[in-house]
Design a protein around this motif. Structure first.
Motif, PDB file in Angstrom:
ATOM      1  N   TYR A  37       3.943   5.647  -2.681  1.00 19.15           N
ATOM      2  CA  TYR A  37       2.808   6.454  -2.226  1.00 19.15           C
ATOM      3  C   TYR A  37       3.555   6.207  -0.871  1.00 19.15           C
ATOM      4  N   ASN A  38       4.658   7.071  -0.343  1.00 25.21           N
ATOM      5  CA  ASN A  38       4.378   7.899   0.174  1.00 25.21           C
ATOM      6  C   ASN A  38       4.988   8.183   1.333  1.00 25.21           C
ATOM      7  N   HIS A  96       0.916  11.035   3.361  1.00 26.28           N
ATOM      8  CA  HIS A  96       0.870  10.244   2.317  1.00 26.28           C
ATOM      9  C   HIS A  96       1.014  10.401   0.651  1.00 26.28           C
ATOM     10  N   PHE A 141       2.362  11.087  -3.729  1.00 22.66           N
ATOM     11  CA  PHE A 141       2.823   9.834  -4.452  1.00 22.66           C
ATOM     12  C   PHE A 141       4.347  10.254  -5.096  1.00 22.66           C
TER      13      PHE A 141
END
Length: 192
Positions: A117-118, A135, A137
């Motif tokens: 999750y960035n 953010h 997935f």
């Protein structure tokens, strides 16, 4: 004598429960090199580097759930902005890992699969953030070896593939950034 036997059995049970409860947790620090599998948006992306701090909880003898935070950085030339930029992928990772011993040796197989999750930040030459994807997935898989070189300490050379796709808007132009890369790192893990 019965009282002594009862105390002996109770003590042994307590110690065996304590022994089973030991080493349920682990903490790992893993720096690594990242090799992009293609350009990211308009950016000719170069080899990058990063690190990850991960904690894991053993839910079965060879299966653990893990979670952590990481930062990975890539330099590149952006053909749209016409300048050198830095891509920073930051955020969270979580999933499951299997560590299976190889016979009676100090080596074990290691495999991970999970989600990330960035977000991806684009920084210009002066270090200012030019854009941020927010953010979202992605996913990752990894394989490696766990080498226990001391009690409760292990080295973990690992090869990982990570994929994250996010949309970014720069100067009213929306672009999809696909950050796919192979990472090699050697983690240091502490079981407790």
């Amino acid at each position: 004598m019965k009282k002594f036997n009862f105390l002996f059995v109770a003590t042994m049970l307590l110690f065996s429960i304590g022994a089973e409860a030991q080493e349920k947790w682990s903490l790992e620090f893993r720096p690594g090199l990242n090799f992009p599998t293609g350009d990211v948006g308009n950016t000719d992306t170069k080899i990058g580097f990063g690190f990850e701090l991960t904690g894991a909880y053993k839910i079965m003898p060879h299966l653990a759930a893990y979670g952590g935070w990481g930062l990975n950085e890539f330099k590149g030339e952006d053909s749209f902005l016409l300048e050198d930029i830095t891509l920073k992928e930051m955020g969270y990772t979580f999933g499951f890992q299997i560590i299976k011993p190889i016979g009676t040796s100090a080596f074990s197989y290691l495999a991970r699969a999970g989600a990330v999750y960035n977000h991806i930040e684009i920084e210009n030459n002066s270090g200012s953030i030019a854009a941020d994807t927010g953010h979202g997935f992605g996913w990752q898989i990894a394989a490696g070896v766990d080498y226990e070189f001391a009690p409760n300490l292990a080295l973990r050379p690992m090869l990982r593939y990570r994929s994250l796709s996010r949309d970014i808007t720069i100067e009213n132009t929306s672009t999809e950034l696909k950050l796919n890369y192979i990472s090699f790192g050697i983690g240091l893990a502490w079981d407790f």
